[in-house]
Design an enzyme around this catalytic site. Structure first.
Site, PDB file in Angstrom:
ATOM      1  CE1 TYR A  62      -0.156  10.370   3.681  1.00  0.00           C
ATOM      2  CE2 TYR A  62       2.172  10.146   3.181  1.00  0.00           C
ATOM      3  CZ  TYR A  62       0.932   9.586   3.378  1.00  0.00           C
ATOM      4  OH  TYR A  62       0.791   8.231   3.280  1.00  0.00           O
ATOM      5  CE1 TYR A 117       3.324  13.784   9.764  1.00  0.00           C
ATOM      6  CE2 TYR A 117       4.942  14.739   8.278  1.00  0.00           C
ATOM      7  CZ  TYR A 117       3.725  14.116   8.494  1.00  0.00           C
ATOM      8  OH  TYR A 117       2.917  13.824   7.425  1.00  0.00           O
ATOM      9  N   GLY A 163       2.032   4.977  -0.508  1.00  0.00           N
ATOM     10  CA  GLY A 163       1.472   6.307  -0.730  1.00  0.00           C
ATOM     11  C   GLY A 163       2.603   7.206  -1.208  1.00  0.00           C
ATOM     12  CB  CYS A 179      -0.723  35.543  12.618  1.00  0.00           C
ATOM     13  SG  CYS A 179      -0.477  36.834  11.406  1.00  0.00           S
ATOM     14  CD  GLU A 189      -2.145  -1.316   2.953  1.00  0.00           C
ATOM     15  OE1 GLU A 189      -1.670  -0.551   3.821  1.00  0.00           O
ATOM     16  OE2 GLU A 189      -2.979  -2.167   3.213  1.00  0.00           O
TER      17      GLU A 189
HETATM   18  C1  LIG Z   1      -0.745   5.918   5.293  1.00  0.00           C
HETATM   19  C2  LIG Z   1      -0.831   4.490   5.029  1.00  0.00           C
HETATM   20  C3  LIG Z   1      -0.072   3.904   4.001  1.00  0.00           C
HETATM   21  C4  LIG Z   1       0.917   4.668   3.161  1.00  0.00           C
HETATM   22  O1  LIG Z   1       2.104   4.985   3.799  1.00  0.00           O
HETATM   23  P1  LIG Z   1       3.277   5.702   2.994  1.00  0.00           P
HETATM   24  O2  LIG Z   1       4.348   5.900   3.978  1.00  0.00           O
HETATM   25  O3  LIG Z   1       2.736   6.978   2.451  1.00  0.00           O
HETATM   26  O4  LIG Z   1       3.660   4.815   1.880  1.00  0.00           O
HETATM   27  C5  LIG Z   1      -0.267   2.571   3.767  1.00  0.00           C
HETATM   28  N1  LIG Z   1      -1.140   1.825   4.491  1.00  0.00           N
HETATM   29  C6  LIG Z   1      -1.884   2.361   5.470  1.00  0.00           C
HETATM   30  C7  LIG Z   1      -2.836   1.508   6.204  1.00  0.00           C
HETATM   31  C8  LIG Z   1      -1.747   3.697   5.780  1.00  0.00           C
HETATM   32  O5  LIG Z   1      -2.480   4.218   6.774  1.00  0.00           O
END
Ligand SMILES: *Cc1c(COP(=O)(O)O)cnc(C)c1O
Length: 406
Positions: free
Chosen positions: A362, A308, A267, A334, A265
């Site tokens: 993000y 972060y 992102g 501000c 998964e």
């Molecule tokens: C946010 C998230 C991701 C993606 O993480 P990345 O660091 O952006 O690749 C994958 N799986 C779940 C369940 C998430 O919450």
């Protein structure tokens, strides 16, 4: 190999669409997707784009076109995915701390569901029994990833069901007849070390081996791939991971007696580097302690540095080869609003356009209207053209959904 967007092109974008603006390079997304696909070509692997990183509908459609499936953390994301044309079987719903009704909503839409809490597992089991196979999110207690705030596998994390609770999970599964078709873990973000993924995989093997889950169809290793943010950084070696993982799973399948797909998964890996955020320098302010570059944006548009301590490389598009100087780059909000301390950038003049790198994941997604400022525009570079895929907010957007009762 894709051609990066040039500084001159980004200046044209600033001219044409204004600043601040997010710009995404479609081909870079494709390159990342294909690289991952290739790295795992030795084993049946599915890639679910973790869309919370960037949900502009065009990005969702583009990734679908590349062959990606999609990972959603809210029912809103599931609905966006359906709107973008994803098949329900290609949608994975991984909620955390949501109302049970939201999970039921997911079953009505027919998507894959990931459960990460024993109480929900019990409820789900009582309601659906064996009729709706599910995936269980395990917390393997692996310390991994960057900033503590983005690490999810540690013992204090709210995510997943501790793998020390396996006996309890099994009891619930047995008593309710639940069908477990997948195991999931996602231990955090920015994991450079391939061995972390391999440790996670070993834990999954152990669970599959020792539990009574003999109906598993896939192991979902989540994400956490690191991408380079600084010039001297390297990301996760996904090719190496692909080799190691493929071999390990192939071995395990013999023992388990079933074939197992691998799911991921990603992102950040897919969209981070594809994004740039361009802003204009409003003021240069010399104080006794530093030189501030004040830009026409702030943490209302890009909160990661304040939230972060993320590092975003910053370059000056108007003066890329100028004398290097040291700046503190700040926003116009501000409140304390610092993008970068003591950053070396080519000499900046008022009016110069700066580029924040790695602004695909993000970034826009966490933007807000704080200080009653407009959210930025988004532009997609595709087939050699810059296309606006989100208009900049207008004044009326600040009043949207407000009910004037006075
Ligand atoms: C946010 C998230 C991701 C993606 O993480 P990345 O660091 O952006 O690749 C994958 N799986 C779940 C369940 C998430 O919450």
């Amino acid at each position: 190999m894709y051609e990066p967007i040039t500084d001159a092109q980004l200046l044209e974008v600033a001219e044409r669409f204004g600043t601040p603006t997010y710009v995404y390079h479609a081909e870079k997304i494709a390159e990342q997707y294909n690289r991952l696909k290739q790295a795992f070509s030795g084993h049946p692997t599915r890639i679910f784009y973790a869309c919370k990183a960037l949900t502009n509908i065009n990005i969702l459609k583009y990734l679908k076109g590349l062959g990606s499936s999609i990972d959603c953390v809210s029912i809103g994301e599931v609905q966006l995915a359906l709107r973008a044309g994803y098949d329900k079987n290609d949608i994975l719903f991984t909620p955390n701390c949501v109302d049970f009704d939201e999970i039921v909503e997911g079953t009505k839409l027919g998507v894959n569901i990931n459960i990460d809490n024993i109480s929900i597992l019990e409820k789900f089991g009582h309601e659906f029994g064996s009729s709706y196979p599910i995936c269980i999110r395990i917390n393997p207690h692996i310390e991994a990833g960057g900033n503590y705030k983005i690490s999810t596998g540690h013992v204090d994390s709210k995510f997943g069901i501790s793998y020390y609770q396996m006996r309890h999970i099994e009891r619930v599964v047995k008593a309710t007849g639940l069908q477990v078709k997948g195991l999931h873990m996602h231990t955090g973000s920015e994991i450079k070390d391939v061995s972390v993924f391999m440790r996670g995989l070993e834990i999954m093997f152990e669970i599959a081996r020792e539990s009574h889950f003999k109906t598993l169809e896939y192991l979902d290793l989540g994400s956490g791939f690191k991408v380079p943010y600084k010039d001297d950084e390297i990301g996760t070696d996904v090719e190496d991971l692909g080799k190691q993982l493929t071999n390990a799973v192939r071995e395990f399948e013999k023992e388990y007696g079933r074939s197992l797909e691998i799911w991921f998964e990603p992102g950040k890996f897919l969209v981070s580097e594809a994004g740039s955020f361009i802003v204009k320098t409003n003021v240069i302010k010399q104080t006794p302690a530093t030189v501030f570059v004040g830009v026409d944006s702030g943490f209302n548009h890009l909160i990661r540095p304040m939230f972060y301590e993320s590092y975003h490389k910053i370059t000056n598009l108007n003066n890329p080869n100028g004398t290097k100087r040291i700046y503190t780059v700040v926003g116009n909000i501000c409140e304390t609003d610092t993008f970068a301390w003591d950053r070396v950038i080519s000499e900046v003049h008022e009016g110069d356009v700066l580029r924040f790198h790695n602004a695909g994941a993000y970034c826009f997604m966490m933007s807000s209207n704080f200080n009653s400022r407009m959210k930025p525009a988004e532009v997609l570079f595709i087939d050699g053209e810059f296309k606006e895929i989100r208009k900049r907010d207008e004044f009326e957007d600040l009043l949207h959904n407000q009910v004037e009762v006075l």
